[in-house]
Enzyme design. Structure first.
Site, PDB file in Angstrom:
ATOM      1  NE  ARG A 118      -4.000  -1.965   2.159  1.00  0.00           N
ATOM      2  CZ  ARG A 118      -3.869  -3.022   2.959  1.00  0.00           C
ATOM      3  NH1 ARG A 118      -2.878  -3.063   3.812  1.00  0.00           N
ATOM      4  NH2 ARG A 118      -4.725  -4.004   2.902  1.00  0.00           N
ATOM      5  CE  LYS A 140       0.032  14.183 -14.014  1.00  0.00           C
ATOM      6  NZ  LYS A 140      -0.172  14.796 -15.355  1.00  0.00           N
ATOM      7  CD  GLU A 182       8.051  17.926 -21.727  1.00  0.00           C
ATOM      8  OE1 GLU A 182       7.391  18.849 -21.219  1.00  0.00           O
ATOM      9  OE2 GLU A 182       7.525  16.967 -22.321  1.00  0.00           O
ATOM     10  CE  LYS A 224       5.686  17.994 -12.953  1.00  0.00           C
ATOM     11  NZ  LYS A 224       5.815  16.826 -13.755  1.00  0.00           N
ATOM     12  CD  GLU A 234      -3.234  16.887 -15.470  1.00  0.00           C
ATOM     13  OE1 GLU A 234      -2.175  16.309 -15.208  1.00  0.00           O
ATOM     14  OE2 GLU A 234      -3.763  16.864 -16.590  1.00  0.00           O
ATOM     15  NE  ARG A 238       1.038  17.322 -12.265  1.00  0.00           N
ATOM     16  CZ  ARG A 238       1.617  16.464 -11.444  1.00  0.00           C
ATOM     17  NH1 ARG A 238       1.210  16.352 -10.206  1.00  0.00           N
ATOM     18  NH2 ARG A 238       2.621  15.702 -11.875  1.00  0.00           N
ATOM     19  CG  ASN A 242      -1.146  18.020 -19.820  1.00  0.00           C
ATOM     20  OD1 ASN A 242      -0.108  17.474 -19.440  1.00  0.00           O
ATOM     21  ND2 ASN A 242      -2.308  17.818 -19.224  1.00  0.00           N
ATOM     22  CG  HIS A 245       2.245  17.343 -23.431  1.00  0.00           C
ATOM     23  ND1 HIS A 245       2.938  18.539 -23.423  1.00  0.00           N
ATOM     24  CD2 HIS A 245       3.051  16.453 -22.796  1.00  0.00           C
ATOM     25  CE1 HIS A 245       4.097  18.370 -22.798  1.00  0.00           C
ATOM     26  NE2 HIS A 245       4.184  17.114 -22.417  1.00  0.00           N
ATOM     27  CG  HIS A 249      -0.303  12.584 -25.829  1.00  0.00           C
ATOM     28  ND1 HIS A 249      -1.036  13.104 -24.785  1.00  0.00           N
ATOM     29  CD2 HIS A 249       0.932  12.353 -25.330  1.00  0.00           C
ATOM     30  CE1 HIS A 249      -0.276  13.189 -23.710  1.00  0.00           C
ATOM     31  NE2 HIS A 249       0.928  12.752 -24.018  1.00  0.00           N
ATOM     32  CG  HIS A 262       6.923  12.793 -24.713  1.00  0.00           C
ATOM     33  ND1 HIS A 262       5.592  12.783 -25.080  1.00  0.00           N
ATOM     34  CD2 HIS A 262       7.014  13.630 -23.649  1.00  0.00           C
ATOM     35  CE1 HIS A 262       4.921  13.576 -24.262  1.00  0.00           C
ATOM     36  NE2 HIS A 262       5.755  14.104 -23.388  1.00  0.00           N
TER      37      HIS A 262
HETATM   38  P1  NAD Z   1      13.675   6.964 -21.048  1.00  0.00           P
HETATM   39  O1  NAD Z   1      13.538   6.703 -19.623  1.00  0.00           O
HETATM   40  O2  NAD Z   1      13.264   5.899 -21.988  1.00  0.00           O
HETATM   41  O3  NAD Z   1      15.163   7.400 -21.360  1.00  0.00           O
HETATM   42  C1  NAD Z   1      15.546   7.672 -22.696  1.00  0.00           C
HETATM   43  C2  NAD Z   1      16.747   6.818 -23.116  1.00  0.00           C
HETATM   44  O4  NAD Z   1      17.912   7.318 -22.485  1.00  0.00           O
HETATM   45  C3  NAD Z   1      16.641   5.364 -22.691  1.00  0.00           C
HETATM   46  O5  NAD Z   1      17.223   4.565 -23.681  1.00  0.00           O
HETATM   47  C4  NAD Z   1      17.459   5.320 -21.417  1.00  0.00           C
HETATM   48  O6  NAD Z   1      17.949   4.050 -21.107  1.00  0.00           O
HETATM   49  C5  NAD Z   1      18.569   6.276 -21.770  1.00  0.00           C
HETATM   50  N1  NAD Z   1      19.245   6.920 -20.657  1.00  0.00           N
HETATM   51  C6  NAD Z   1      18.709   7.365 -19.502  1.00  0.00           C
HETATM   52  N2  NAD Z   1      19.613   8.021 -18.798  1.00  0.00           N
HETATM   53  C7  NAD Z   1      20.755   7.997 -19.507  1.00  0.00           C
HETATM   54  C8  NAD Z   1      22.048   8.535 -19.303  1.00  0.00           C
HETATM   55  N3  NAD Z   1      22.324   9.301 -18.254  1.00  0.00           N
HETATM   56  N4  NAD Z   1      22.988   8.298 -20.223  1.00  0.00           N
HETATM   57  C9  NAD Z   1      22.703   7.570 -21.334  1.00  0.00           C
HETATM   58  N5  NAD Z   1      21.499   7.053 -21.597  1.00  0.00           N
HETATM   59  C10 NAD Z   1      20.536   7.273 -20.683  1.00  0.00           C
HETATM   60  O7  NAD Z   1      12.845   8.275 -21.479  1.00  0.00           O
HETATM   61  P2  NAD Z   1      12.623   9.700 -20.789  1.00  0.00           P
HETATM   62  O8  NAD Z   1      12.536  10.653 -21.906  1.00  0.00           O
HETATM   63  O9  NAD Z   1      13.557   9.944 -19.689  1.00  0.00           O
HETATM   64  O10 NAD Z   1      11.185   9.542 -20.140  1.00  0.00           O
HETATM   65  C11 NAD Z   1      10.059   9.230 -20.916  1.00  0.00           C
HETATM   66  C12 NAD Z   1       9.056   8.540 -20.032  1.00  0.00           C
HETATM   67  O11 NAD Z   1       8.730   9.406 -18.951  1.00  0.00           O
HETATM   68  C13 NAD Z   1       7.766   8.187 -20.725  1.00  0.00           C
HETATM   69  O12 NAD Z   1       7.371   6.893 -20.333  1.00  0.00           O
HETATM   70  C14 NAD Z   1       6.779   9.218 -20.189  1.00  0.00           C
HETATM   71  O13 NAD Z   1       5.462   8.725 -20.147  1.00  0.00           O
HETATM   72  C15 NAD Z   1       7.322   9.450 -18.816  1.00  0.00           C
HETATM   73  N6  NAD Z   1       6.988  10.763 -18.271  1.00  0.00           N
HETATM   74  C16 NAD Z   1       6.482  10.809 -17.019  1.00  0.00           C
HETATM   75  C17 NAD Z   1       6.162  12.023 -16.458  1.00  0.00           C
HETATM   76  C18 NAD Z   1       5.646  12.062 -15.048  1.00  0.00           C
HETATM   77  O14 NAD Z   1       5.239  13.144 -14.603  1.00  0.00           O
HETATM   78  N7  NAD Z   1       5.674  10.957 -14.332  1.00  0.00           N
HETATM   79  C19 NAD Z   1       6.374  13.214 -17.154  1.00  0.00           C
HETATM   80  C20 NAD Z   1       6.917  13.138 -18.431  1.00  0.00           C
HETATM   81  C21 NAD Z   1       7.217  11.902 -18.984  1.00  0.00           C
HETATM   82  N1  GLY Z   2       4.238  15.978 -17.069  1.00  0.00           N
HETATM   83  C1  GLY Z   2       3.048  16.657 -16.701  1.00  0.00           C
HETATM   84  C2  GLY Z   2       2.711  16.551 -15.262  1.00  0.00           C
HETATM   85  O1  GLY Z   2       3.487  16.085 -14.470  1.00  0.00           O
HETATM   86  O2  GLY Z   2       1.644  16.915 -14.887  1.00  0.00           O
END
Ligand code: NAD
Ligand code: GLY
Length: 360
Positions: A118, A140, A182, A224, A234, A238, A242, A245, A249, A262
């Site tokens: 939990r 998130k 971003e 943020k 949200e 918040r 987006n 976005h 998407h 992305h």
């Molecule tokens: P990712 O985690 O896939 O990383 C991108 C690539 O870089 C991957 O191949 C990873 O292995 C590599 N990598 C990571 N750190 C590295 C480093 N220091 N050196 C070399 N390679 C490295 O992608 P991302 O862009 O970090 O994140 C995208 C994800 O985040 C999506 O799933 C998206 O939905 C999510 N997201 C979440 C939120 C949230 O608020 N929780 C917000 C935006 C995006």
């Molecule tokens: N990435 C958008 C949010 O965290 O709300």
């Protein structure tokens, strides 16, 4: 080192930003306080940084799990694997998960932390620019469902975020650029002065000069943190995060997540949103032009790829699961630094904007 406090209704935590923070034993002692740690990382990140982390921890972690790389692994199956490994490691409510990686690892490990017994603590150690300025802050967490991205998830704030900007040096150009989109977003939606600063420092940022990167991550996290503090779940503002976005998407869906990262899709999406804002008479051409100039100066795409049918984008936006119950709601601009939630946008206007030429 810079420290920024995030204060939400469900708890507050610091975001540390600086160089070589993964190796800071002091930080780890402060936040683990001798509790067992369970590390989640992936096969790309771990070879670079796991050793630094292990050396800095006070003793052995109770477990570690190195996952395959990629968004395609952000699934309930991998979430279940993390839970199984926590059980095998006899993890208790005291155990702290350390998420070492980009947004995919952060979302997966965060969701596992939100559900195991939990809810247990998670410390986010974001290693991509996108994760440092966005995904690791705000709580998130999610995995994907075949019907859509991030459909299964929870709000679960971390107990600390440790953003070591040195990790960005091993990121490839495209991933780094995707994070910059971003960063630009924060300037575009709520801080004209920061947008000016980005304009003036684009070259330094592109070359990853540590001082410039530090300032950009700091300002982004401050934005943020402010937005999340005001609207954790949200229900209101918040949604401003987006910006661009909905278009992004749609582009990602049409291209099956194959050709655009992305952040690249967000870059194109922000320009589309600025264009729509201009067409609706909400903002002038200057805002759209400045956005295009900054994003392209940072090496980001700004135009919808020629082979994509504009009508398909509108259809994909209509079918976006997250929009199903909503009126056509989009984040639009009154000017640089001034975004708002616009309701009842007509599909015909979106189509016209998508087909329109760039601001001359
Ligand atoms: P990712 O985690 O896939 O990383 C991108 C690539 O870089 C991957 O191949 C990873 O292995 C590599 N990598 C990571 N750190 C590295 C480093 N220091 N050196 C070399 N390679 C490295 O992608 P991302 O862009 O970090 O994140 C995208 C994800 O985040 C999506 O799933 C998206 O939905 C999510 N997201 C979440 C939120 C949230 O608020 N929780 C917000 C935006 C995006
Ligand atoms: N990435 C958008 C949010 O965290 O709300």
């Amino acid at each position: 080192m810079i420290s920024i406090d995030v204060n939400t209704a469900s708890g507050g935590y610091p975001v540390y930003i600086g160089e070589n923070l993964i190796s800071s034993t002091v930080l780890w002692q402060r936040h683990l306080q001798r509790r067992p740690a369970f590390i989640v990382s992936n096969e790309v990140v771990a070879p670079h940084y796991l050793q630094h982390l292990l050396q800095a921890l006070d003793g052995e972690p109770c477990g570690q799990l190195i996952l395959p790389d990629g968004e395609q692994h952000k699934t309930t199956g991998i979430w279940r694997l993390i839970i199984d490994r926590l059980v095998q490691a006899n993890a208790t409510r005291d155990t702290v998960i350390i998420a070492l990686g980009g947004g995919v690892i952060g979302d997966l490990a965060g969701f596992a932390a939100s559900t195991y017994m939990r809810g247990i603590d998670v410390i986010q150690v974001p290693t991509t620019l996108l994760a440092q300025v966005d995904a690791s802050v705000g709580g998130k967490t999610a995995v994907n469902h075949q019907a859509g991205k991030n459909l299964i998830g929870a709000f679960h704030q971390p107990t600390a975020v440790i953003a070591d900007i040195n990790t960005l040096n091993t990121l490839n150009e495209r991933e780094y650029g995707a994070g910059l989109a971003e960063v630009v977003k924060y300037g575009a939606i709520r801080d004209a002065a920061f947008f000016d600063w980005l304009d003036n420092n684009a070259k330094l940022l592109g070359s990853r000069i540590p001082d410039a990167v530090l300032q950009a991550v700091k300002a982004s996290v401050e934005h943020k943190a402010a937005v999340v503090a005001a609207d954790e779940k949200e229900k209101g503002q918040r949604a401003l995060l987006n910006f661009g976005h909905s278009f992004a998407h749609a582009l990602e869906t049409i291209t099956r997540y194959q050709s655009l990262l992305h952040g690249e899709a967000v870059s194109i999406g922000m320009v589309a949103a600025a264009r729509l804002s201009r067409q609706l008479g909400l903002c002038d051409q200057h805002a759209e032009k400045r956005l295009i100039r900054l994003l392209s100066g940072l090496g980001l795409p700004v135009a919808i790829p020629a082979e994509i049918d504009r009508q398909d984008i509108v259809s994909a936006m209509r079918l976006d699961k997250k929009n199903l119950d909503q009126v056509r709601r989009l984040i639009l601009l009154r000017g640089i630094g001034d975004a708002f939630i616009a309701e009842n946008i007509r599909e015909a206007d979106i189509t016209t904007a998508l087909k329109a030429p760039e601001a001359a």
